[in-house]
Design an enzyme around this catalytic site. Structure first.
Site, PDB file in Angstrom:
ATOM      1  CD  GLU A   1      -3.003  -0.980   0.273  1.00 34.59           C
ATOM      2  OE1 GLU A   1      -3.188   0.144  -0.241  1.00 34.59           O
ATOM      3  OE2 GLU A   1      -3.663  -1.974  -0.039  1.00 34.59           O
TER       4      GLU A   1
ATOM      5  CB  CYS B   1      -1.702   6.969   1.246  1.00 33.04           C
ATOM      6  SG  CYS B   1      -3.212   6.277   1.915  1.00 33.04           S
TER       7      CYS B   1
HETATM    8  P1  NAD Z   1       8.449   4.728   4.601  1.00 35.83           P
HETATM    9  O1  NAD Z   1       8.446   3.993   3.301  1.00 35.83           O
HETATM   10  O2  NAD Z   1       9.524   5.696   4.868  1.00 35.83           O
HETATM   11  O3  NAD Z   1       8.517   3.694   5.818  1.00 35.83           O
HETATM   12  C1  NAD Z   1       7.525   2.733   6.071  1.00 35.83           C
HETATM   13  C2  NAD Z   1       8.086   1.600   6.885  1.00 35.83           C
HETATM   14  O4  NAD Z   1       9.110   0.937   6.161  1.00 35.83           O
HETATM   15  C3  NAD Z   1       8.716   1.964   8.205  1.00 35.83           C
HETATM   16  O5  NAD Z   1       8.188   1.105   9.186  1.00 35.83           O
HETATM   17  C4  NAD Z   1      10.188   1.697   7.994  1.00 35.83           C
HETATM   18  O6  NAD Z   1      10.859   1.311   9.145  1.00 35.83           O
HETATM   19  C5  NAD Z   1      10.152   0.540   7.030  1.00 35.83           C
HETATM   20  N1  NAD Z   1      11.359   0.332   6.220  1.00 35.83           N
HETATM   21  C6  NAD Z   1      12.255   1.256   5.807  1.00 35.83           C
HETATM   22  N2  NAD Z   1      13.201   0.659   5.017  1.00 35.83           N
HETATM   23  C7  NAD Z   1      12.875  -0.660   4.947  1.00 35.83           C
HETATM   24  C8  NAD Z   1      13.429  -1.790   4.271  1.00 35.83           C
HETATM   25  N3  NAD Z   1      14.525  -1.716   3.503  1.00 35.83           N
HETATM   26  N4  NAD Z   1      12.803  -2.982   4.407  1.00 35.83           N
HETATM   27  C9  NAD Z   1      11.688  -3.110   5.143  1.00 35.83           C
HETATM   28  N5  NAD Z   1      11.111  -2.072   5.808  1.00 35.83           N
HETATM   29  C10 NAD Z   1      11.708  -0.877   5.712  1.00 35.83           C
HETATM   30  O7  NAD Z   1       7.011   5.398   4.719  1.00 35.83           O
HETATM   31  P2  NAD Z   1       6.495   6.514   5.734  1.00 35.83           P
HETATM   32  O8  NAD Z   1       7.220   7.783   5.456  1.00 35.83           O
HETATM   33  O9  NAD Z   1       6.478   5.979   7.118  1.00 35.83           O
HETATM   34  O10 NAD Z   1       4.974   6.664   5.296  1.00 35.83           O
HETATM   35  C11 NAD Z   1       4.551   7.551   4.310  1.00 35.83           C
HETATM   36  C12 NAD Z   1       4.309   6.833   3.020  1.00 35.83           C
HETATM   37  O11 NAD Z   1       3.346   5.806   3.213  1.00 35.83           O
HETATM   38  C13 NAD Z   1       3.727   7.747   1.957  1.00 35.83           C
HETATM   39  O12 NAD Z   1       4.322   7.461   0.718  1.00 35.83           O
HETATM   40  C14 NAD Z   1       2.255   7.356   1.952  1.00 35.83           C
HETATM   41  O13 NAD Z   1       1.590   7.636   0.757  1.00 35.83           O
HETATM   42  C15 NAD Z   1       2.330   5.904   2.230  1.00 35.83           C
HETATM   43  N6  NAD Z   1       1.051   5.415   2.752  1.00 35.83           N
HETATM   44  C16 NAD Z   1       0.277   4.615   1.965  1.00 35.83           C
HETATM   45  C17 NAD Z   1      -0.970   4.194   2.418  1.00 35.83           C
HETATM   46  C18 NAD Z   1      -1.842   3.305   1.569  1.00 35.83           C
HETATM   47  O14 NAD Z   1      -2.742   2.690   2.113  1.00 35.83           O
HETATM   48  N7  NAD Z   1      -1.638   3.225   0.267  1.00 35.83           N
HETATM   49  C19 NAD Z   1      -1.414   4.579   3.677  1.00 35.83           C
HETATM   50  C20 NAD Z   1      -0.603   5.395   4.457  1.00 35.83           C
HETATM   51  C21 NAD Z   1       0.633   5.796   3.989  1.00 35.83           C
END
Ligand code: NAD
Length: 493
Positions: free
Chosen positions: A265, A299
């Site tokens: 997502e 998002c």
């Molecule tokens: P992010 O991608 O920076 O981090 C998300 C998670 O990924 C964190 O828990 C982080 O620790 C983990 N992570 C980081 N590197 C990793 C790796 N190499 N392997 C596995 N896990 C790893 O996202 P964010 O800044 O926390 O959230 C914002 C983003 O999320 C925006 O792009 C937003 O659009 C998206 N989002 C999408 C939805 C949806 O339902 N489509 C909902 C909410 C947020």
């Protein structure tokens, strides 16, 4: 003397005290890296937490693996009872979940009450609890070439799920994943964003209080290294991730090592299309208050406004009062509708989009100009215009209180522009003719298309994206299927 706000929110300053991980039935002191967690509205350190060590990630996965056969073997009714009991505990803890989320995410309390807590528990977790009871067996009937046979298709849980969430909706995003996974008969290891880990650590206490069988839900915290280990772990059968498309791509690669399935997502750059003939006086304020919700850190924020040229000027005039209604500041003040950015680097990034767009020839068409609180990583909302559709601010997810507006000449151009980004999470079509609105909705490549503002996030409807917005769907029956294997059983008659 207490203020009216404090009197209404006696737990306003509360943040969870839990710092332990949940590994099976064991609350374990974490043994990995340590970092500070901030309140983004005050810049104060509200907790210092320690992440899981590599051995503890293994332990969490092992606990989930061990718990899987017994949990999968329960009847749907029994799993449903467990999930409902968990929802009861979460409901009772709402007075603490709320301050935990407001203080670590900075979401204004007036928004967080329903969107961050009540909806997640009452609507989504309860729906998943009911969905656990559904018998999904399909009787295919007879097939007689070359010999007569009968067939059934049954659905069985995929196994251990790694549920990794983004920072902006810590409870909802977790519930969307573990609600369906538990209902399907899977066991879970939950990993929140390192920027907002406190609500999830607190969930660990609530999981124990709800009496979920040992190992069915496990909680670890950590940074990218922990996420990497978890998503490439041979003991994990499926990775369900919510976050940015950049990390989503890494997760796909990491999960590929074990051919584990992924549900992703990811982000978006969702358009809101205003077709000719629409009364913009009625919709402009709603549109602006919607994309700026949660400080634009949503998002599905509809932050790309595609407006028919005939109503473009009138739309801008009508929207000015929305900017007057935007109150940026203290999330605990009920008048506030725009909270802070999660961290100073994100604040800098969002401002970079604004300044960069102006440097590229764009214009701030509408903006809030009131002075910001001295502390807190706030950004005043801005509507940018005068940019080509190829501009960075039009194409990329900003994830802050910044929207872009682009005029179009006719509906076919609007559809073309709507589909002209790598994303496809959500869209909205404003129309005065539902037949035309529906025609446009069908042509916009996005996982959710609202017409005239749509409505609430339904627990029984799929949510997810086309293109770089993701893979698979959450919620509803589609969300359940992400956690179910499909088996064909055929016998001769
Ligand atoms: P992010 O991608 O920076 O981090 C998300 C998670 O990924 C964190 O828990 C982080 O620790 C983990 N992570 C980081 N590197 C990793 C790796 N190499 N392997 C596995 N896990 C790893 O996202 P964010 O800044 O926390 O959230 C914002 C983003 O999320 C925006 O792009 C937003 O659009 C998206 N989002 C999408 C939805 C949806 O339902 N489509 C909902 C909410 C947020």
């Amino acid at each position: 003397m207490t203020t009216a706000t404090e009197a209404k929110n006696p737990l306003k300053d509360w943040v969870p005290e839990t710092r332990t991980l949940l590994l099976g039935d064991r609350s374990a002191e974490a043994a990995g890296e340590t970092w500070d967690v901030y309140n983004p509205a005050t810049e104060a350190v509200i907790a210092t937490v320690t992440g899981a060590s590599s051995g503890q990630v293994d332990e969490a996965v092992a606990a989930a693996r061990q718990a899987f056969p017994a949990w999968a073997a329960l009847s749907g009714e029994e799993r449903s009872r467990h999930i409902h009991r968990f929802a009861d505990v979460l409901e009772k803890a709402a007075d603490r979940l709320l301050p935990s989320i407001v203080n670590e995410v900075g979401t204004p309390v007036s928004l967080a009450e329903y969107l961050q807590v009540k909806m997640a528990v009452d609507e989504h977790l309860r729906w998943a609890a009911e969905a656990a009871k559904t018998d999904r067996t399909i009787h295919l009937g007879e097939f007689d070439k070359p010999v007569p046979t009968m067939s059934d298709v049954v659905h069985q849980p995929v196994g251990v799920v790694a549920a990794i969430t983004g920072y902006n909706y810590p409870l909802n995003l977790a519930i969307f994943k573990f609600g369906a996974a538990l209902a399907a008969g899977c066991t879970v290891v939950l990993l929140p964003s390192p920027r907002t880990p406190l609500t999830t650590l607190f969930l660990g206490d609530l999981i124990k209080e709800a009496g979920l069988p040992q190992g069915v839900m496990n909680v670890v915290i950590g940074g990218a290294d922990v996420g990497q280990q978890l998503s490439s772990h041979p003991g994990v059968d499926r990775v369900s991730f919510t976050g940015s498309d950049g990390v989503g791509a890494k997760i796909m690669e990491q999960a590929a090592a074990n051919i584990a399935g992924v549900t992703l997502e990811l982000g978006g750059k969702s358009p809101s299309i205003v077709l000719p003939g629409v009364n913009v006086q009625k919709i402009a304020v709603e549109m602006h208050l919607r994309w700026s919700r949660n400080g634009g850190q949503g998002c599905a924020a509809l932050a790309r406004l595609l407006v028919h040229e005939a109503v473009y000027d009138e739309f801008l005039d009508a929207g000015a009062s929305a900017f007057d209604q935007m109150v940026v500041g203290d999330p605990w003040d009920r008048a506030t509708n725009i909270g802070p950015m999660i961290r100073p680097d994100h604040q800098v990034r969002v401002r970079g989009f604004i300044d960069g767009s102006v440097a590229e020839g764009g214009t701030k068409l509408l903006e809030v100009t009131k002075s910001l609180p001295e502390k807190g990583w706030f950004v005043n909302p801005v509507l940018l215009g005068g940019l080509p559709h190829s501009a960075r601010a039009v194409q990329q997810e900003i994830f802050g209180p910044v929207a872009v507006i682009v005029p179009f000449k006719d509906t076919e151009e609007a559809i073309r522009l709507a589909n002209d980004t790598p994303y496809g999470l959500a869209a909205n079509v404003w129309c005065d003719d539902l037949v035309e609105g529906r025609r446009v909705a069908e042509q916009v490549r996005a996982g959710t298309v609202w017409i005239n503002g749509g409505g609430a996030m339904r627990p029984d409807a799929p949510f997810g994206g086309y293109g770089k917005s993701g893979v698979g769907r959450e919620l509803g029956e589609w969300g359940m299927r992400e956690y179910l294997e499909v088996k064909h059983i055929q016998w001769r008659i």
